[in-house]
Motif scaffolding. Structure first.
Motif, PDB file in Angstrom:
ATOM      1  N   GLY A 180       0.849  -1.181   0.000  1.00 27.85           N
ATOM      2  CA  GLY A 180       0.000   0.000   0.000  1.00 27.85           C
ATOM      3  C   GLY A 180       0.886   1.233   0.000  1.00 27.85           C
ATOM      4  N   PRO A 181       0.323   2.419   0.173  1.00 33.99           N
ATOM      5  CA  PRO A 181       1.132   3.641   0.153  1.00 33.99           C
ATOM      6  C   PRO A 181       2.305   3.577   1.126  1.00 33.99           C
ATOM      7  CG  PRO A 181      -1.202   4.181   0.128  1.00 33.99           C
ATOM      8  CD  PRO A 181      -1.112   2.702   0.368  1.00 33.99           C
ATOM      9  N   ASP A 182       3.519   3.692   0.589  1.00 32.96           N
ATOM     10  CA  ASP A 182       4.752   3.669   1.397  1.00 32.96           C
ATOM     11  C   ASP A 182       4.864   2.430   2.267  1.00 32.96           C
ATOM     12  OD1 ASP A 182       6.029   6.098   0.593  1.00 32.96           O
ATOM     13  OD2 ASP A 182       4.540   7.213   1.758  1.00 32.96           O
ATOM     14  N   SER A 183       4.267   1.336   1.822  1.00 33.95           N
ATOM     15  CA  SER A 183       4.306   0.096   2.600  1.00 33.95           C
ATOM     16  C   SER A 183       4.696  -1.062   1.698  1.00 33.95           C
ATOM     17  CB  SER A 183       2.930  -0.164   3.226  1.00 33.95           C
ATOM     18  OG  SER A 183       2.921  -1.376   3.936  1.00 33.95           O
ATOM     19  N   TYR A 184       5.747  -1.816   2.104  1.00 34.79           N
ATOM     20  CA  TYR A 184       6.289  -2.890   1.287  1.00 34.79           C
ATOM     21  C   TYR A 184       6.620  -4.098   2.153  1.00 34.79           C
ATOM     22  CZ  TYR A 184       7.055   0.845  -2.129  1.00 34.79           C
ATOM     23  OH  TYR A 184       6.887   1.897  -2.994  1.00 34.79           O
ATOM     24  N   ARG A 185       6.594  -5.257   1.546  1.00 37.53           N
ATOM     25  CA  ARG A 185       7.148  -6.463   2.152  1.00 37.53           C
ATOM     26  C   ARG A 185       8.489  -6.715   1.474  1.00 37.53           C
ATOM     27  NH1 ARG A 185       3.158  -9.799   1.522  1.00 37.53           N
ATOM     28  NH2 ARG A 185       2.355  -9.649   3.655  1.00 37.53           N
ATOM     29  N   SER A 186       9.573  -6.359   2.144  1.00 32.97           N
ATOM     30  CA  SER A 186      10.899  -6.390   1.543  1.00 32.97           C
ATOM     31  C   SER A 186      11.586  -7.741   1.744  1.00 32.97           C
ATOM     32  CB  SER A 186      11.772  -5.283   2.145  1.00 32.97           C
ATOM     33  OG  SER A 186      13.092  -5.365   1.654  1.00 32.97           O
ATOM     34  N   HIS A 187      12.403  -8.133   0.752  1.00 32.34           N
ATOM     35  CA  HIS A 187      13.199  -9.352   0.841  1.00 32.34           C
ATOM     36  C   HIS A 187      14.692  -9.021   1.031  1.00 32.34           C
ATOM     37  CE1 HIS A 187      10.212 -12.447  -0.896  1.00 32.34           C
ATOM     38  NE2 HIS A 187       9.538 -11.329  -0.677  1.00 32.34           N
ATOM     39  N   LYS A 188      14.988  -7.788   1.439  1.00 33.39           N
ATOM     40  CA  LYS A 188      16.382  -7.353   1.546  1.00 33.39           C
ATOM     41  C   LYS A 188      17.217  -8.259   2.446  1.00 33.39           C
ATOM     42  CE  LYS A 188      16.887  -3.073   2.698  1.00 33.39           C
ATOM     43  NZ  LYS A 188      16.905  -1.599   2.931  1.00 33.39           N
ATOM     44  N   THR A 189      16.648  -8.688   3.538  1.00 31.70           N
ATOM     45  CA  THR A 189      17.424  -9.489   4.488  1.00 31.70           C
ATOM     46  C   THR A 189      17.438 -10.974   4.143  1.00 31.70           C
ATOM     47  OG1 THR A 189      15.503  -9.773   5.937  1.00 31.70           O
ATOM     48  CG2 THR A 189      16.902  -7.861   6.338  1.00 31.70           C
ATOM     49  N   LEU A 190      16.644 -11.374   3.139  1.00 35.59           N
ATOM     50  CA  LEU A 190      16.546 -12.793   2.791  1.00 35.59           C
ATOM     51  C   LEU A 190      17.514 -13.222   1.700  1.00 35.59           C
ATOM     52  CD1 LEU A 190      12.652 -13.252   2.764  1.00 35.59           C
ATOM     53  CD2 LEU A 190      14.250 -13.805   4.601  1.00 35.59           C
ATOM     54  N   VAL A 191      17.884 -12.292   0.811  1.00 34.30           N
ATOM     55  CA  VAL A 191      18.731 -12.632  -0.337  1.00 34.30           C
ATOM     56  C   VAL A 191      20.169 -12.279  -0.016  1.00 34.30           C
ATOM     57  CG1 VAL A 191      19.062 -12.384  -2.820  1.00 34.30           C
ATOM     58  CG2 VAL A 191      16.790 -12.056  -1.824  1.00 34.30           C
ATOM     59  N   GLY A 192      21.093 -13.243  -0.194  1.00 30.03           N
ATOM     60  CA  GLY A 192      22.498 -13.000   0.085  1.00 30.03           C
ATOM     61  C   GLY A 192      23.143 -12.159  -1.000  1.00 30.03           C
ATOM     62  N   GLY A 193      24.309 -11.613  -0.680  1.00 27.39           N
ATOM     63  CA  GLY A 193      25.032 -10.828  -1.677  1.00 27.39           C
ATOM     64  C   GLY A 193      26.224 -10.126  -1.067  1.00 27.39           C
ATOM     65  N   TYR A 194      27.027  -9.515  -1.928  1.00 26.50           N
ATOM     66  CA  TYR A 194      28.173  -8.739  -1.464  1.00 26.50           C
ATOM     67  C   TYR A 194      27.703  -7.423  -0.847  1.00 26.50           C
ATOM     68  CZ  TYR A 194      31.033 -11.767  -4.466  1.00 26.50           C
ATOM     69  OH  TYR A 194      31.655 -12.840  -5.058  1.00 26.50           O
ATOM     70  N   PRO A 195      28.494  -6.831   0.041  1.00 27.85           N
ATOM     71  CA  PRO A 195      28.199  -5.458   0.470  1.00 27.85           C
ATOM     72  C   PRO A 195      28.221  -4.524  -0.742  1.00 27.85           C
ATOM     73  CG  PRO A 195      29.894  -6.473   1.847  1.00 27.85           C
ATOM     74  CD  PRO A 195      29.683  -7.386   0.684  1.00 27.85           C
ATOM     75  N   LEU A 196      27.451  -3.447  -0.688  1.00 27.02           N
ATOM     76  CA  LEU A 196      27.360  -2.555  -1.844  1.00 27.02           C
ATOM     77  C   LEU A 196      28.719  -1.981  -2.235  1.00 27.02           C
ATOM     78  CD1 LEU A 196      24.052  -0.599  -1.147  1.00 27.02           C
ATOM     79  CD2 LEU A 196      24.409  -2.826  -2.205  1.00 27.02           C
ATOM     80  N   SER A 197      29.650  -1.903  -1.288  1.00 29.57           N
ATOM     81  CA  SER A 197      30.972  -1.348  -1.578  1.00 29.57           C
ATOM     82  C   SER A 197      31.911  -2.355  -2.220  1.00 29.57           C
ATOM     83  CB  SER A 197      31.598  -0.828  -0.284  1.00 29.57           C
ATOM     84  OG  SER A 197      31.711  -1.882   0.674  1.00 29.57           O
ATOM     85  N   HIS A 198      31.523  -3.633  -2.271  1.00 28.51           N
ATOM     86  CA  HIS A 198      32.387  -4.675  -2.811  1.00 28.51           C
ATOM     87  C   HIS A 198      32.469  -4.547  -4.333  1.00 28.51           C
ATOM     88  CE1 HIS A 198      33.956  -8.663  -3.801  1.00 28.51           C
ATOM     89  NE2 HIS A 198      34.254  -8.808  -2.512  1.00 28.51           N
ATOM     90  N   PRO A 199      33.676  -4.694  -4.934  1.00 25.99           N
ATOM     91  CA  PRO A 199      33.815  -4.518  -6.395  1.00 25.99           C
ATOM     92  C   PRO A 199      33.003  -5.516  -7.214  1.00 25.99           C
ATOM     93  CG  PRO A 199      35.832  -5.409  -5.408  1.00 25.99           C
ATOM     94  CD  PRO A 199      34.972  -4.951  -4.279  1.00 25.99           C
ATOM     95  N   GLU A 200      32.638  -6.667  -6.643  1.00 24.03           N
ATOM     96  CA  GLU A 200      31.854  -7.655  -7.383  1.00 24.03           C
ATOM     97  C   GLU A 200      30.349  -7.437  -7.265  1.00 24.03           C
ATOM     98  OE1 GLU A 200      32.973 -10.343  -9.375  1.00 24.03           O
ATOM     99  OE2 GLU A 200      34.765  -9.110  -9.236  1.00 24.03           O
ATOM    100  N   SER A 201      29.914  -6.477  -6.444  1.00 19.71           N
ATOM    101  CA  SER A 201      28.483  -6.322  -6.196  1.00 19.71           C
ATOM    102  C   SER A 201      27.718  -5.915  -7.448  1.00 19.71           C
ATOM    103  CB  SER A 201      28.247  -5.292  -5.085  1.00 19.71           C
ATOM    104  OG  SER A 201      28.705  -4.010  -5.478  1.00 19.71           O
ATOM    105  N   GLY A 202      28.352  -5.202  -8.362  1.00 18.44           N
ATOM    106  CA  GLY A 202      27.688  -4.778  -9.582  1.00 18.44           C
ATOM    107  C   GLY A 202      27.406  -5.900 -10.557  1.00 18.44           C
ATOM    108  N   ARG A 203      27.955  -7.088 -10.294  1.00 23.19           N
ATOM    109  CA  ARG A 203      27.724  -8.233 -11.170  1.00 23.19           C
ATOM    110  C   ARG A 203      26.521  -9.067 -10.721  1.00 23.19           C
ATOM    111  NH1 ARG A 203      32.378  -9.462 -14.328  1.00 23.19           N
ATOM    112  NH2 ARG A 203      34.064  -8.011 -13.928  1.00 23.19           N
ATOM    113  N   GLU A 204      25.835  -8.619  -9.673  1.00 21.97           N
ATOM    114  CA  GLU A 204      24.687  -9.329  -9.154  1.00 21.97           C
ATOM    115  C   GLU A 204      23.395  -8.860  -9.825  1.00 21.97           C
ATOM    116  OE1 GLU A 204      26.291  -9.921  -4.568  1.00 21.97           O
ATOM    117  OE2 GLU A 204      24.931  -8.272  -5.049  1.00 21.97           O
ATOM    118  N   GLY A 205      22.316  -9.666  -9.693  1.00 22.48           N
ATOM    119  CA  GLY A 205      20.978  -9.249 -10.104  1.00 22.48           C
ATOM    120  C   GLY A 205      20.402  -8.289  -9.061  1.00 22.48           C
ATOM    121  N   PHE A 206      19.151  -7.812  -9.258  1.00 25.85           N
ATOM    122  CA  PHE A 206      18.208  -8.381 -10.228  1.00 25.85           C
ATOM    123  C   PHE A 206      17.842  -7.340 -11.285  1.00 25.85           C
ATOM    124  CE2 PHE A 206      16.887 -10.906  -6.313  1.00 25.85           C
ATOM    125  CZ  PHE A 206      17.656 -11.992  -6.652  1.00 25.85           C
TER     126      PHE A 206
END
Length: 370
Positions: A180-206
């Motif tokens: 709904g307005p400004d309301s989301y069910r986020s999967h941020k903590t469920l999907v693994g990945g590199y930290p945003l500062s890691h040089p390989e992070s740009g090779r990830e999806g989605f």
């Protein structure tokens, strides 16, 4: 309303064209002149069966391009519009538009749950704008750099409708459902990945995703980066490629179709995959959806279908007023909408219908000027 078969046969004589043509459009020249003449479609969405949306970018003349280059303006920030087509309205009253200003690249989606609205995302300022059902408003930015509570890691690359709900996917393996307005069910903590500062992070999806159900979701992007959600956890899928991936389609045949660079395409599910197209398609596909009994894939250069593992180029099988509309696809409420540089059309109950083609509208405008 004209109906077209795959062979291109027309069922009606057009109203807006000279005698002898086999083409009809669902908007008038006046509507085109007011809303679309100096713009082209960069994305499209279906809110309901009879309400279609088009994200528009401005076409610049040679003189305007020279001024843009001289002043070193960012060409991605040309004026934008959101156009809405109501096909049940009276002829001449079906198309309207909202001017958006000098916005950045747009992603357009829609939902009917909890409210029937279009959902527009703008990547330069991470704006979220919703319109429909008597409401017209901005919501909080959807990038954590501007909003710590944003439901994705960075930006939005795709918006799709499933059972009336809007789902969004974005960079660094971001995925979320809008509640709904400004309301989301986020999967941020469920999907693994590199930290945003890691040089390989740009090779990830989605970049794209699709779903058989809310407990059976596939998402992909980056360099061969494919993940599956089973309702409680995500796990990485080993696709036999390291190519950049563009599209995901969960088929009515029970198969998943994933495409990448130059149309390289895989078909499978779970841990079993086979390559069904080796590529060779210029720039690959922008969108892939399942509709009727096959997958449909498109780019600005044409339309393809996939059935029983066979990839087929469709342009030569379609009327010109349909084939020129290739570029973007959206499926919802029993309709497939296609729109791009050359115009817009939709497919319903096995038949194609032309909304407008830029080339024919341009000819009509020249005729009017004579």
């Amino acid at each position: 309303m004209a109906a077209y078969s795959d062979s291109g046969a027309s069922a009606e004589i057009p109203r807006h064209f000279k005698e002898g043509r086999k083409e009809i459009m669902l908007i008038t020249v006046e509507e085109y002149k007011d809303v679309l003449e100096k713009y082209f479609v960069v994305d499209c969405a279906i809110r309901e069966r009879n309400i279609f949306g088009f994200a528009l970018d401005r076409v610049f003349s040679d003189k305007e391009v020279e001024e843009e280059e001289r002043n070193k303006w960012d060409r991605s920030l040309r004026p934008k519009r959101l156009a809405v087509f109501y096909r049940d309205d009276a002829e001449g009253e079906r198309l309207g538009a909202e001017n958006l200003g000098n916005w950045g690249p747009l992603q357009l989606g829609a939902m009917t749950v909890p409210t029937s609205q279009f959902l527009l995302y703008e990547s330069h300022e991470d704006r979220v704008y919703v319109i429909g059902s008597g409401r017209d408003e901005f919501e909080n930015p959807i990038d954590p750099r501007k909003n710590p509570d944003a439901p994705v890691h960075a930006g939005v690359r795709r918006i799709k409708t499933f059972h009336g709900k809007a789902f969004l996917a974005g960079g660094y393996r971001g995925f979320t459902e809008r509640l709904g307005p400004d309301s989301y069910r986020s999967h941020k903590t469920l999907v693994g990945g590199y930290p945003l500062s890691h040089p390989e992070s740009g090779r990830e999806g989605f970049v794209d995703f699709d779903m058989f159900s809310e407990t059976d979701i596939y998402a992909a992007g980056g360099k061969g980066d494919v993940w599956h959600f089973n309702g409680s956890a995500w796990r990485q899928i080993q696709l036999p490629t390291n190519a950049w991936l563009n599209t995901v389609c969960c088929g009515g045949d029970g198969m998943v179709y994933i495409s990448g660079y130059e149309g390289l395409t895989f078909m499978g599910r779970g841990d079993n995959w086979k390559q069904i197209n080796a590529g060779g398609i210029y720039l690959g596909w922008k969108d892939m959806v399942w509709f009727e009994d096959r997958a449909w894939a498109t780019s600005d250069n044409g339309l393809w279908t996939i059935k029983d593992g066979k990839v087929e180029f469709r342009n030569h099988l379609l009327p010109s007023e349909i084939s020129v509309c290739s570029g973007n696809l959206y499926v919802a409420d029993g309709v497939m909408l296609m729109a791009g540089l050359g115009g817009a059309c939709f497919r319903e109950n096995g038949k194609w219908h032309s909304i407008f083609t830029a080339g024919q509208m341009g000819k009509l405008l020249l005729d009017e000027a004579k």
